[in-house]
Design a protein around this motif. Structure first.
Motif, PDB file in Angstrom:
ATOM      1  N   TRP A 263       1.034  -1.102   0.004  1.00 13.53           N
ATOM      2  CA  TRP A 263      -0.041  -0.205   0.004  1.00 13.53           C
ATOM      3  C   TRP A 263       0.731   1.379  -0.102  1.00 13.53           C
TER       4      TRP A 263
ATOM      5  N   THR B 187     -13.201 -15.362   1.852  1.00 20.34           N
ATOM      6  CA  THR B 187     -13.976 -14.122   2.281  1.00 20.34           C
ATOM      7  C   THR B 187     -14.739 -14.235   3.260  1.00 20.34           C
TER       8      THR B 187
ATOM      9  N   ASN C 271     -10.428 -11.097   3.767  1.00 18.66           N
ATOM     10  CA  ASN C 271     -10.402 -11.752   2.465  1.00 18.66           C
ATOM     11  C   ASN C 271      -9.014 -11.970   2.143  1.00 18.66           C
TER      12      ASN C 271
ATOM     13  N   THR D 156      -3.648 -10.841  -3.437  1.00 18.65           N
ATOM     14  CA  THR D 156      -4.360  -9.470  -2.650  1.00 18.65           C
ATOM     15  C   THR D 156      -4.860  -9.937  -1.502  1.00 18.65           C
TER      16      THR D 156
ATOM     17  N   GLN E 195      -7.584  -8.265   1.896  1.00 18.78           N
ATOM     18  CA  GLN E 195      -8.422  -6.965   2.560  1.00 18.78           C
ATOM     19  C   GLN E 195      -8.968  -7.312   3.930  1.00 18.78           C
TER      20      GLN E 195
ATOM     21  N   GLU F 278     -10.540  -2.073   6.241  1.00 17.02           N
ATOM     22  CA  GLU F 278      -9.524  -1.458   5.324  1.00 17.02           C
ATOM     23  C   GLU F 278      -9.683  -1.747   3.741  1.00 17.02           C
ATOM     24  N   GLY F 279      -9.067  -1.000   2.856  1.00 22.51           N
ATOM     25  CA  GLY F 279      -9.364  -1.642   1.488  1.00 22.51           C
ATOM     26  C   GLY F 279      -8.222  -2.410   0.998  1.00 22.51           C
ATOM     27  N   PRO F 280      -8.506  -2.935  -0.162  1.00 26.57           N
ATOM     28  CA  PRO F 280      -7.714  -3.935  -0.787  1.00 26.57           C
ATOM     29  C   PRO F 280      -6.129  -3.658  -0.910  1.00 26.57           C
TER      30      PRO F 280
END
Length: 395
Positions: A325, A360, A365, A379, A381, A385-387
């Motif tokens: 990130w 998920t 996830n 990826t 998540q 929070e965002g991915p």
């Protein structure tokens, strides 16, 4: 992945590998080669308890007032490159001492299965102390203290064999839940010597000497234990449900996605690869439904119910991970991952190249692919929070 090197590290790494190998042999003992879906499944018993040594249990007596009196059993295990105390007791002549807030002891093994010496319990004076071996019991990894150990030689610290330890009589002197600071333990005998002090509840420092070698610095840090969830499963084919292999499952990073304490309802897990496919959803905290496809067979209905949990050392199925990130990679929580039914999809030795795993649910996830047997990219998540980009390498 660790490789054997010359010097003390090689011996230590070899001992650790034997422990993993024993777990594999246990699993293999359950497996048989048979024809047909129903019988093939029931032959596999799933992930068993982590192999964390053998503890010797002694009936003991304390001498006070001129008489011997029955006392609490002593459970004793000290194991690193060699077993100092454990299976069958200890080599004759082995001496073990311990001091600390939870009691003192100084014992010598007159024979492999009996000792004499002294003890002092909290708030009491010293007493004579003797014991006789009554059993040798394989231990799960949540029943003993397990330490990732290093030795110092040549001016450098080198990773060495794990140290497993349990000293427990009226109170637990050294055990899985914590060790009182300033507790000291020493041992000498044919299978090695050690002199360590616990600095905190989870680490020790001191010296050691292994058979045929000179003295070295010695330190250890407590290792985290994880619980693998084992599910009793059934596969549906020919219009009926048939008992199948136990599914061992664990997904744990910042939070536990799937583990022994239940799974958030609605959590979904899927996997594809050379060792089989699966796509399941947890209808309740301890049961799932979905589909599976085993190598060389067609797809089948698939369902399972939680049966038991088994403790393993998290690092044995753990991946050092990073999250991407802000344009950079940042170290993140270890991912512990186990998927094992008729075959191991992901586990102690990584996963077959090309294996893909997704999950998920309320606890996070993930969508990862194994580029090699011991590394993945993808990826993730995390809740709230965002991915982010996600990658990991097997410890």
């Amino acid at each position: 992945m660790q490789t054997a090197t010359s010097g003390p590290r090689a011996a230590g790494t070899e001992h650790r590998s034997r422990r993993r190998g024993l777990a594999a042999l246990i699993a293999a003992a359950f497996a048989t080669t048979v024809i047909g879906v129903a019988t093939a499944g029931t032959a596999h018993a799933g992930i068993g308890p982590g192999e964390c040594g053998v503890t010797a249990t002694f009936t003991t007596e304390a001498n006070w007032g001129g008489t011997w009196h029955r006392d609490a059993n002593l459970r004793l295990e000290i194991d690193n490159r060699h077993t100092v105390t454990g299976q069958g007791g200890a080599a004759a002549g082995t001496e073990v001492t311990w001091t600390g807030p939870n009691g003192n002891g100084d014992i010598v093994f007159d024979t492999a299965d009996s000792f004499t010496g002294t003890a002092q319990f909290p708030g009491e004076g010293p007493v004579g102390y003797r014991g006789t071996l009554v059993s040798s019991d394989p231990m799960s990894c949540d029943e003993v203290a397990v330490f990732d150990s290093d030795v110092e030689w040549g001016g450098t610290w080198h990773n060495d064999a794990r140290t497993t330890m349990l000293i427990d009589n009226r109170r637990t002197v050294v055990g899985p839940d914590a060790v009182a600071a300033d507790t000291a333990v020493t041992w000498t005998g044919p299978n090695g010597s050690g002199d360590i002090v616990f600095d905190t509840a989870g680490s020790f420092t001191g010296t050691a000497r292994f058979p045929g070698e000179g003295p070295v610095g010695y330190r250890g840090a407590g290792m985290e234990v994880c619980a693998v969830a084992n599910y009793r499963t059934e596969a549906r084919w020919g219009g009926a449900w048939h008992g199948d292999a136990v599914l061992s499952l664990m997904i744990d990073n910042r939070r536990t996605v799937v583990g022994a304490d239940g799974v958030a309802t609605g959590t979904a897990v899927a996997w594809t690869g050379p060792n089989g496919n699966g796509d399941i959803v947890f209808d309740t905290t301890d049961s799932f439904t979905g589909t599976a496809q085993f190598p060389g067979e067609g797809p089948v209905g698939y369902r399972g119910t939680f049966e038991r949990s088994e403790a393993i050392i998290c690092a044995d199925a753990g991946y050092t991970t990073e999250a991407r990130w802000g344009g950079a990679w940042h170290g993140d929580a270890v991912l512990s991952l186990v998927i094992d039914n008729r075959r191991s999809v992901a586990g102690f030795d990584g996963a077959a190249e090309g294996t893909a795993v997704t999950w998920t649910g309320p606890n996070g996830n993930g969508d990862i692919v194994f580029d090699t047997a011991d590394s993945f990219t993808g990826t993730a998540q995390f809740p709230g929070e965002g991915p982010v980009g996600y990658r990991g390498t097997l410890n």
